[in-house]
Every structure is written in C-alpha cells, then in structure tokens.
Scaffold this motif. Structure first.
Motif: not given
Length: 212
Positions: A132, A136, A140
């Motif tokens: 995660v 973020l 990415s």
C-alpha cells in the motif's frame, strides 16, 4: 525426493500452465495500453512444470505443500490474465487468498501449529502494508491488484518463515526492474508503457519459497 513424485508434480504443473490462459479468458478485457494480446500458453506450461517441480523438490516434507501447489495453480491463471491485459482480477486473487487461509488453517489445526499460522497472518498484514505504501508513492506503477496479490501471497510466505517473507517482498522489485530494463533496452516498451507486475510478484514468491 524420488523421481516419481517429482515427475508427477512437473506433469501436473505443465497441465495447470497449459489450461491457465483458457481459465483466465473470461477475465481478459481489451486494454489500450497493451499493444497486442499475449498468448503465452507454451511459456506458462513450462513455467507451471518448473513451479510445481520446484515446490515439490524444495518443500516436499511440508504438510502445507498441497496448499502451496493450489496457490501456484491460481497464480498461473493470474499471470496469464495480467500478461494479456494488465489485470489481476479480484475473484482470482480472492481464490488465492482463500486457498491459503483455509488450507493453512486446516494444516495448522491438524498439526497444532497455531504459532505458525499467526506468523502467516502477520506476513499477509506486512505485505499489505508495504505494498500500500509503495502504491501510494508519487509515480508508482503499482496498482491495487498488485497490492491485493502481494497480501494474498504474504500468507503462505509468512507460513514458511520470516526469511521467506523478506525474500518475497524484495525479489519482485528486482525481477520486475530487470525485466523492464531489458524491455526498454530492446525497444519493446517506453517509459510510459504499462507492463504487468503480477508475474514478478508471483515469481518472487515462488523463489522465496525455494530459498528460505
């Protein structure tokens, strides 16, 4: 490990890889970021044989081996879809996660290995949190399909131990980076071209299972 079980495992892996594109066909949708559909049937058949044979050779004495093989079979279907249209469909990722959770839960209950199951759950949580954060980051290329797949694979990697989890978190980025660099140098992709990261996550997890 005798030659008989290993041969059977390789043949089952070849079969799983051969049917993976067909099983994944219902999840394939046109993607403008993919220049042409990829039909990696032969490559997946070979990959299936290598994946199953490697797991049996390295983990033949682990009671969770059948669970690992089921996850590997689902992984072949996921790889087929991701290579074809840059998707990691939720139902397939959920199937991998459910196979791991139910299978490892049953193995833990039968063998009295609650502590090992706890490590597996921690592995899933760590993989989820790590991916995660990576997804973020500005610029990415990770999608949340990659995040969910990493979390699903974190469960069996955690079961195999902390070294396996560490390898499983690190290797996909090494493998994916090398593949992307090779494709860039060969002129097959550009810097803004989408490319599948799911196979790198799956291959990294498989290698981690062999190395740890």
């Amino acid at each position: 490990m005798t030659a008989g079980p290993l041969t059977v495992a390789v043949l089952l892996g070849v079969l799983a890889g051969s049917v993976a594109p067909t099983l994944g066909g219902r999840y394939v949708v046109p993607n403008p970021r993919v220049a042409r559909p990829r039909r990696p049937r032969l490559g997946l058949a070979v990959a299936g044989g290598v994946a199953f044979g490697g797991l049996v050779a390295a983990r033949g004495d682990d009671p969770a081996l059948p669970v690992l093989l089921v996850i590997a079979a689902v992984g072949l279907v996921l790889a087929a879809v991701d290579l074809d249209c840059l998707r990691l469909p939720d139902p397939l990722v959920a199937a991998a996660a459910a196979s791991g959770a139910l299978g490892l839960g049953a193995v833990a209950a039968a063998g009295g290995e609650a502590a090992r199951l706890s490590t597996a759950l921690a592995g899933a949580a760590i993989s989820l949190a790590g991916y995660v954060l990576l997804a973020l980051l500005p610029g990415s290329r990770l999608g949340f399909g990659d995040v969910k797949l990493a979390a699903a694979l974190g469960l069996p990697l955690g079961w195999l131990g902390w070294p396996a989890l560490a390898w499983g978190l690190a290797l996909p980025h090494v493998l994916g980076g090398l593949w992307a660099l090779a494709q860039l140098l060969a002129g097959r992709i550009r810097r803004d071209t989408g490319w599948p990261f799911g196979p790198a996550i799956l291959t990294g997890a498989w290698l981690a299972a062999l190395l740890a």
